[in-house]
Enzyme design. Structure first.
Site, PDB file in Angstrom:
ATOM      1  CB  SER A 224      -0.895   0.001   1.242  1.00 32.67           C
ATOM      2  OG  SER A 224      -1.556   1.236   1.414  1.00 32.67           O
ATOM      3  CE1 TYR A 237      -4.570  -2.072   4.742  1.00 36.39           C
ATOM      4  CE2 TYR A 237      -3.508   0.051   4.309  1.00 36.39           C
ATOM      5  CZ  TYR A 237      -4.037  -1.143   3.848  1.00 36.39           C
ATOM      6  OH  TYR A 237      -4.035  -1.424   2.499  1.00 36.39           O
TER       7      TYR A 237
END
Length: 313
Positions: A224, A237
């Site tokens: 990501s 996350y």
């Protein structure tokens, strides 16, 4: 042209203008002066487009960029060999869109997700998207990647029914609800780490040994932009995706010639996970369906030369 993870306020070292010519695929590599590491970005462009790539400012990096043109990826993959791809998290989001895109191109899909109901619905959709249409071409199984025993059973079934996959895409993932780290419940933190990080490690633990016997195969671990930068409210996350970057770089050094492991930042895509962070503004970003063809082109054209790279769609 923007590189995922950068913002208008980001400091930049400089840019590299170039003209791709007849190719629509280029790779840029930054060689670091710090411990010999490197950062690689791949960019898809319309044929003959002029553009510039901006690299983040860092005292540890000196700008030594190279460009590798590889031809039109959509044309190359269309004429290439049929592959068997294992994709985790195929019941929704990026995993689902990628599986449908690859099936449409004639490739074989081995997919898993936790929800059997969602897999049943996806089975019909996948069969109708397959070129040519087929009910038995693919293998879908209910698997909880966060559980080592579940992935172990999955690996046995895959070997019995389909054999060793050519490409693995670790796409299963989750995100915490927006919250300051000290306000995230321990169970929620554990869920993010268990799925995003331990789930990926479980898949690698059981499938890399199978690939080693063939001495070939490509592993794509979904990262990501938040695996290369930080953001408030999503610390669990971010931690999981930073860990994916480190895990991938380390595993890449353990693989033999003929194999490759890469960390892939998909970019900012309109998914349920993005909506949980951005709310209604998530709809301003591209859909998984529009992202999937670009991602498929990149994944199908990965080679051992990409081993250890951190890439972006």
């Amino acid at each position: 042209m923007a590189i995922a993870g950068t913002t208008p306020s980001s400091p930049f070292l400089g840019h590299v203008p170039f003209h791709i010519g007849k190719s629509s695929f280029a790779q840029f590599t930054h060689n670091s002066l710090f411990r010999g590491s490197k950062t690689t970005v791949k960019v898809l462009l319309p044929l003959g487009e002029f553009t510039s790539i901006w690299f983040p400012q860092s005292q540890r990096f000196r700008q030594r960029s190279r460009i590798r043109a590889t031809g039109n990826p959509s044309m190359r993959s269309a004429g290439g060999a049929i592959r068997t791809l294992l994709i985790t998290g195929v019941s929704r989001g990026l995993g689902k869109a990628l599986a449908l895109e690859l099936a449409k191109r004639g490739h074989y899909i081995i997919g898993c997700a936790r929800s059997q109901d969602k897999l049943n619905a996806f089975q019909t959709e996948l069969a109708s998207s397959t070129n040519p249409p087929s009910e038995n071409k693919h293998l879908l199984m209910s698997v909880d990647v966060s559980l080592n025993s579940s992935v172990e059973e999955f690996a046995r079934a895959v070997m019995e029914k389909k054999g060793v996959p050519d490409i693995i895409v670790n796409c299963a993932g989750t995100i915490n609800r927006n919250n300051k780290l000290w306000e995230v419940p321990a169970e929620e933190f554990d869920s993010v780490i268990d799925t995003n990080l331990k789930g990926t490690a479980n898949v690698l633990r059981h499938f890399i040994p199978l690939m080693l016997e063939k001495k070939q195969g490509v592993i794509v671990n979904m990262s990501s932009g938040w695996g290369r930068s930080g953001a408030a409210q999503v610390a669990p996350y971010c931690a999981s995706k930073w860990a994916i970057e480190g895990l991938t770089a380390s595993v890449a050094k353990e693989l033999p010639p003929g194999m490759a492991a890469v960390a892939l930042n998909p970019g900012v895509i309109y998914t349920d996970m993005l909506q949980s962070c951005f709310g209604n503004s998530a709809s301003l970003y591209q859909t998984p369906e529009s992202w999937a063809p670009k991602a498929a082109n990149m994944i199908l054209n990965l080679t051992m030369a990409d081993n250890g790279a951190s890439l972006s769609v």
